[in-house]
Design a protein around this motif. Structure first.
Motif, PDB file in Angstrom:
ATOM      1  N   HIS A 289       0.800  -1.230   0.000  1.00  0.00           N
ATOM      2  CA  HIS A 289       0.000   0.000   0.000  1.00  0.00           C
ATOM      3  C   HIS A 289       0.838   1.288   0.000  1.00  0.00           C
ATOM      4  N   LEU A 290       2.083   1.214   0.455  1.00  0.00           N
ATOM      5  CA  LEU A 290       2.972   2.378   0.412  1.00  0.00           C
ATOM      6  C   LEU A 290       4.308   1.943  -0.180  1.00  0.00           C
ATOM      7  N   PRO A 291       4.311   1.494  -1.429  1.00  0.00           N
ATOM      8  CA  PRO A 291       5.537   0.912  -1.985  1.00  0.00           C
ATOM      9  C   PRO A 291       6.641   1.946  -2.167  1.00  0.00           C
ATOM     10  N   GLY A 292       7.853   1.426  -2.078  1.00  0.00           N
ATOM     11  CA  GLY A 292       9.009   2.246  -2.405  1.00  0.00           C
ATOM     12  C   GLY A 292       9.271   3.389  -1.456  1.00  0.00           C
ATOM     13  N   ARG A 293       9.346   4.634  -2.009  1.00  0.00           N
ATOM     14  CA  ARG A 293       9.836   5.792  -1.270  1.00  0.00           C
ATOM     15  C   ARG A 293       8.972   6.141  -0.066  1.00  0.00           C
ATOM     16  N   GLN A 294       7.644   5.956  -0.187  1.00  0.00           N
ATOM     17  CA  GLN A 294       6.776   6.312   0.932  1.00  0.00           C
ATOM     18  C   GLN A 294       7.052   5.442   2.161  1.00  0.00           C
ATOM     19  N   SER A 295       7.394   4.189   1.920  1.00  0.00           N
ATOM     20  CA  SER A 295       7.636   3.282   3.041  1.00  0.00           C
ATOM     21  C   SER A 295       8.896   3.653   3.816  1.00  0.00           C
TER      22      SER A 295
ATOM     23  N   TRP B 157      12.805  -3.198  -0.825  1.00  0.00           N
ATOM     24  CA  TRP B 157      13.409  -1.958  -1.320  1.00  0.00           C
ATOM     25  C   TRP B 157      14.465  -2.271  -2.372  1.00  0.00           C
ATOM     26  N   PHE B 158      15.319  -3.251  -2.064  1.00  0.00           N
ATOM     27  CA  PHE B 158      16.408  -3.598  -2.976  1.00  0.00           C
ATOM     28  C   PHE B 158      15.863  -4.051  -4.328  1.00  0.00           C
ATOM     29  N   ALA B 159      14.736  -4.782  -4.308  1.00  0.00           N
ATOM     30  CA  ALA B 159      14.153  -5.286  -5.553  1.00  0.00           C
ATOM     31  C   ALA B 159      13.713  -4.154  -6.472  1.00  0.00           C
ATOM     32  N   ARG B 160      13.537  -2.934  -5.931  1.00  0.00           N
ATOM     33  CA  ARG B 160      13.054  -1.794  -6.723  1.00  0.00           C
ATOM     34  C   ARG B 160      14.188  -0.863  -7.173  1.00  0.00           C
ATOM     35  N   THR B 161      15.437  -1.234  -6.868  1.00  0.00           N
ATOM     36  CA  THR B 161      16.536  -0.300  -7.127  1.00  0.00           C
ATOM     37  C   THR B 161      17.085  -0.364  -8.540  1.00  0.00           C
ATOM     38  N   GLY B 162      16.791  -1.435  -9.277  1.00  0.00           N
ATOM     39  CA  GLY B 162      17.389  -1.581 -10.600  1.00  0.00           C
ATOM     40  C   GLY B 162      18.753  -2.230 -10.566  1.00  0.00           C
ATOM     41  N   HIS B 163      19.207  -2.671  -9.415  1.00  0.00           N
ATOM     42  CA  HIS B 163      20.486  -3.373  -9.294  1.00  0.00           C
ATOM     43  C   HIS B 163      20.429  -4.663 -10.114  1.00  0.00           C
TER      44      HIS B 163
ATOM     45  N   ARG C 155      16.824   7.560  -4.586  1.00  0.00           N
ATOM     46  CA  ARG C 155      17.606   7.990  -5.745  1.00  0.00           C
ATOM     47  C   ARG C 155      17.553   6.989  -6.905  1.00  0.00           C
ATOM     48  N   SER C 156      16.968   5.806  -6.667  1.00  0.00           N
ATOM     49  CA  SER C 156      16.923   4.773  -7.701  1.00  0.00           C
ATOM     50  C   SER C 156      15.676   4.955  -8.572  1.00  0.00           C
ATOM     51  N   LYS C 157      15.452   4.035  -9.497  1.00  0.00           N
ATOM     52  CA  LYS C 157      14.288   4.139 -10.385  1.00  0.00           C
ATOM     53  C   LYS C 157      12.995   3.754  -9.680  1.00  0.00           C
ATOM     54  N   ASN C 158      13.082   3.081  -8.521  1.00  0.00           N
ATOM     55  CA  ASN C 158      11.918   2.767  -7.685  1.00  0.00           C
ATOM     56  C   ASN C 158      10.853   1.999  -8.465  1.00  0.00           C
ATOM     57  N   ALA C 159      11.236   0.857  -9.042  1.00  0.00           N
ATOM     58  CA  ALA C 159      10.290   0.038  -9.796  1.00  0.00           C
ATOM     59  C   ALA C 159      10.683  -1.427  -9.671  1.00  0.00           C
ATOM     60  N   MET C 160       9.679  -2.308  -9.669  1.00  0.00           N
ATOM     61  CA  MET C 160       9.946  -3.735  -9.593  1.00  0.00           C
ATOM     62  C   MET C 160      10.572  -4.202 -10.898  1.00  0.00           C
ATOM     63  N   PRO C 161      11.454  -5.215 -10.842  1.00  0.00           N
ATOM     64  CA  PRO C 161      12.060  -5.729 -12.081  1.00  0.00           C
ATOM     65  C   PRO C 161      11.010  -6.372 -12.973  1.00  0.00           C
ATOM     66  N   SER C 162      11.238  -6.326 -14.265  1.00  0.00           N
ATOM     67  CA  SER C 162      10.256  -6.832 -15.225  1.00  0.00           C
ATOM     68  C   SER C 162      10.234  -8.350 -15.285  1.00  0.00           C
ATOM     69  N   GLY C 163      11.314  -8.991 -14.950  1.00  0.00           N
ATOM     70  CA  GLY C 163      11.375 -10.450 -15.024  1.00  0.00           C
ATOM     71  C   GLY C 163      12.152 -11.014 -13.869  1.00  0.00           C
ATOM     72  N   THR C 164      12.175 -12.321 -13.769  1.00  0.00           N
ATOM     73  CA  THR C 164      12.909 -12.980 -12.692  1.00  0.00           C
ATOM     74  C   THR C 164      14.031 -13.809 -13.266  1.00  0.00           C
ATOM     75  N   ARG C 165      15.079 -13.882 -12.543  1.00  0.00           N
ATOM     76  CA  ARG C 165      16.223 -14.687 -12.947  1.00  0.00           C
ATOM     77  C   ARG C 165      15.875 -16.162 -12.846  1.00  0.00           C
ATOM     78  N   ALA C 166      16.483 -16.966 -13.661  1.00  0.00           N
ATOM     79  CA  ALA C 166      16.221 -18.406 -13.618  1.00  0.00           C
ATOM     80  C   ALA C 166      16.509 -18.943 -12.233  1.00  0.00           C
ATOM     81  N   GLY C 167      15.578 -19.689 -11.713  1.00  0.00           N
ATOM     82  CA  GLY C 167      15.742 -20.260 -10.376  1.00  0.00           C
ATOM     83  C   GLY C 167      15.401 -19.311  -9.269  1.00  0.00           C
ATOM     84  N   ALA C 168      14.967 -18.098  -9.590  1.00  0.00           N
ATOM     85  CA  ALA C 168      14.680 -17.108  -8.554  1.00  0.00           C
ATOM     86  C   ALA C 168      13.308 -17.287  -7.949  1.00  0.00           C
ATOM     87  N   GLY C 169      12.513 -18.196  -8.435  1.00  0.00           N
ATOM     88  CA  GLY C 169      11.189 -18.426  -7.878  1.00  0.00           C
ATOM     89  C   GLY C 169      10.120 -18.327  -8.942  1.00  0.00           C
ATOM     90  N   ARG C 170       8.963 -18.926  -8.674  1.00  0.00           N
ATOM     91  CA  ARG C 170       7.868 -18.918  -9.631  1.00  0.00           C
ATOM     92  C   ARG C 170       7.230 -17.539  -9.712  1.00  0.00           C
TER      93      ARG C 170
END
Length: 718
Positions: A46-52, A112-118, A179-194
């Motif tokens: 409900h308060l994703p990213g920067r608000q949290s 938070w880390f998942a939204r950084t674009g790392h 300071r990051s793009k604050n968005a969830m990644p578009s895909g998942t790495r192989a083996g990263a989960g369903r």
């Protein structure tokens, strides 16, 4: 995780040093962890990213209102009933807010880390492994570094300072997110989960896989700490290994494959059952190793299945929420429900059986062999269990041992089929429970403070009270001809007339030349009552209501009713209730309040000895029974006595001519403390009572400091 053993140790004296304190504490920590995960899940939804970031930093700052760590004011002595709920309330008001704030960090920072674009943002679960490495190191450092080298007061101050430092680091992480793009990644790495959204079935499986090792951790900790000490050393090892399993299974590149532990699990479970049934080893470290390593392998299988079923990063906080809910369910079952639902420690084998069900490949036997399997299972169960249940039949020892061995061998042979393996293990535990010689004719009574068993000896001459694995009293009820023994019962076990405790009472009586005033810390069967005489004043200090009921039941033991019907029993922790007694009230204080072989450390500190010495008269004695299979404690008593300018003598029972195990007269190590050597009276002239000097290499135990590892090592040297 460092705060868990730290604060639980602070609270332990309020409940008699009971091993159950840690079990209940774990339920509180797991429930608060669930609340923290739910809060993190709410923020990310409900308060994703920067608000949290702003909200969580404010929550962390508000938690500082509970610092520095301390037991909340206004919480006096625990109630006579409902100790567990009282304890949870105490934890909640004392450290609930800081622990809640801390518990949200792991899932929230990963979100938070998942939204950084790392580049690694698509699979942030490696951070969960990293956080558990920190928890693992913190837990192990407590008993091996922090506890032996620092005092509790210093520990709480340093922890509070680190909490402020953590707030600053979390704020830095928040800045990086902003300071990051604050968005969830578009895909998942192989083996990263369903990637698909988890279903209700997924959530149920996650909870089940988390509940079993969580409950088993509490059960195994209670089991091992009952026979050594309710102390951080034995608390943190299972918990640290529990966390280590998360480190291993959530690594990006698994060093130890899941399949290895699936294959090893049957052998460890068989070894555990063999240790329990055959008493194969006597060395405490070997026994502890088998219990703890079996738990580790079982937890690795369950958590390996969890990691294999983890979802994609966008469902990360929901995954942790359901997983934490399972942990709470397991903790509540083992820590709160089981002590009241079972009159023996049934949760331990039950959780082992449930752990076997968590193995991969669970399915009903199919094809033409399905009916054959169930018919065979029913036939074997009938052959093994019905004779004892219906006809009272008993297997000879050789046959009993042989059947257990066959069942263990067959279980390993069929371990690839999860359901068949589970049925055989369950059947093995049922057979052991029904035919075990230690359980025949036993009345078990369980309370917050442990399991008390009442049974008759094989020859029917003695009735015995056992707490855990240690005899706490015995009475002869029939003679060798089978006739009832009447009249004043003879004190037995560690309290026979010429035992160390008996000699100490005689010495005080010789000095007083008249009635004496006795305080006994720990009631047991009430044997000490029959070492008293007409005119003596006898006060018992006992924390367990169940023990009071047992000792007062004339159909079980008659020491109190026959020898001291007017003896007073003061209910509550002896350290607290004895402090209320007038100074100089007693001629002798006898301390024998161990639960099984577990020691209530708060009764063996410099501050405790100060209380004892205040409560005896000018020339009185403090007598402490320190027999223990695993710990050397005579030098501990000498150390706390010397810290109070007192002298210690010890009787190790080596020359006790009355010792006869068949007649339940046991040798005992007993220490006596007096202000001067002259106050020992006849004991000073006895060759059996040598002066005991403190170990120059150890500090005196205090309410802020104790060293269980040192006591274990000294016992191994003897």
């Amino acid at each position: 995780f460092a705060v868990q053993p730290l604060f639980t140790k602070m609270v332990l004296p309020k409940l008699g040093g009971s091993p159950a304190v840690w079990s209940v504490a774990m339920v509180f920590f797991q429930a608060t962890l669930l609340a923290g995960y739910a809060y993190a899940h709410f923020l990310t939804r409900h308060l994703p990213g920067r608000q949290s970031v702003v909200v969580h930093v404010l929550v962390m700052l508000s938690a500082t209102l509970a610092l520095p760590l301390a037991i909340a004011t206004g919480w006096g002595r625990p109630p006579i009933e409902g100790e567990a709920l009282w304890l949870i309330g105490l934890f909640a008001v004392s450290i609930g807010l800081p622990f809640f704030a801390l518990s949200a960090n792991a899932p929230l920072l990963q979100a938070w880390f998942a939204r950084t674009g790392h580049p690694s943002a698509r699979d942030p679960y490696f951070l969960y492994a990293a956080s558990n490495i920190g928890s693992f190191l913190a837990l192990l450092s407590y008993p091996f570094v922090i506890e032996p080298l620092t005092r509790l007061g210093d520990q709480t101050r340093f922890w509070s300072i680190l909490f402020y430092g953590l707030i600053a680091l979390i704020a830095v992480c928040g800045v990086l997110l902003v300071r990051s793009k604050n968005a969830m990644p578009s895909g998942t790495r192989a083996g990263a989960g369903r990637k698909a959204a988890p279903s209700a079935r997924d959530a149920a499986i996650w909870m089940a896989l988390a509940a079993v090792p969580s409950g088993l951790m509490i059960a195994v900790t209670a089991h091992i700490s009952t026979d050594v000490a309710a102390a951080p050393l034995l608390w943190v090892i299972p918990l640290a290994l529990y966390l280590l399993t998360f480190v291993i299974v959530f690594q990006t590149k698994r060093v130890l494959p899941h399949s290895i532990f699936v294959k090893l699990q049957p052998f460890f479970i068989a070894a555990l059952i063999a240790i329990i049934v055959f008493d194969l080893v006597k060395y405490i470290f070997v026994i502890l190793a088998v219990h703890i390593l079996t738990f580790f392998v079982v937890a690795m299988v369950c958590h390996g299945e969890l990691a294999r079923r983890r979802p994609a990063a966008q469902h990360l906080t929901a995954f942790y929420l359901w997983m934490s809910a399972g942990g709470v369910i397991g903790g509540i079952f083992a820590g709160l429900i089981s002590p009241y639902a079972f009159n023996w420690v049934a949760e331990y084998p039950l959780l082992i059986v449930l752990a076997v069900l968590c193995r991969p490949g669970l399915a009903m036997p199919g094809g033409r062999y399905a009916n054959l399997f169930w018919l065979a299972a029913l036939a074997v169960a009938g052959l093994l269990l019905v004779p004892r249940i219906a006809y009272g039949y008993e297997f000879a020892t050789t046959a009993y041992n042989g059947i257990v061995l066959v069942l263990l061998a067959v279980s390993i042979l069929f371990s690839r089929d999860t359901l068949i393996f589970t049925v055989i293990i369950a059947l093995t535990f049922m057979f052991i429970r029904i035919y075990d010689s230690d359980s025949k004719g036993v009345t078990s009574l369980r309370s917050f403070f442990g399991v008390n068993k009442i049974f008759e000896s094989a020859n029917g001459e003695y009735r015995v009270l056992m707490h855990g694995t240690t005899i706490h009293g015995a009475q002869r009820i029939r003679n060798d001809k089978g006739n009832p023994v009447t009249g004043r019962p003879e004190p037995l076990t560690y309290y026979h007339v010429n035992s160390g405790i008996g000699q100490a009472i005689k010495a005080v009586r010789a000095r007083k030349r008249g009635p004496i005033r006795i305080a006994a810390v720990g009631l047991g069967t009430g044997s000490i009552a029959c070492l008293s005489q007409a005119g003596d004043m006898l006060h018992y200090y006992e924390i367990d209501r169940t023990v009071v009921r047992i000792s007062r039941d004339e159909n079980r033991f008659t020491f109190l009713s026959s020898c001291a019907p007017n003896a007073s029993i003061i209910l509550g922790d002896a350290r607290l209730t004895l402090a209320d007694a007038p100074d100089n009230r007693y001629d002798i204080i006898i301390v024998d309040a161990f639960s099984s072989d577990a020691i209530p450390i708060h009764l063996l500190t410099r501050e405790a000895m100060e209380i004892y010495l205040r409560k005896i008269d000018r020339r009185g004695l403090v007598v402490i029974h320190v027999s223990n299979r695993h710990l050397e404690l005579a030098s501990v008593v000498a150390g706390i006595a010397q810290a109070n300018a007192a002298v210690t003598r010890v009787n190790r029972g080596e020359n006790d001519q009355d010792v006869d195990d068949d007649q339940y007269k046991f040798s005992a190590t007993v220490t006596a403390v007096a202000r001067t050597d002259a106050d020992f009276g006849t004991l000073a002239a006895s060759p059996d009572w040598a002066v005991e000097a403190p170990d120059p290499g150890q500090r005196a135990w205090t309410d802020d400091y104790s060293n269980i590892i040192g006591a274990l090592i000294r016992n191994l040297r003897e």
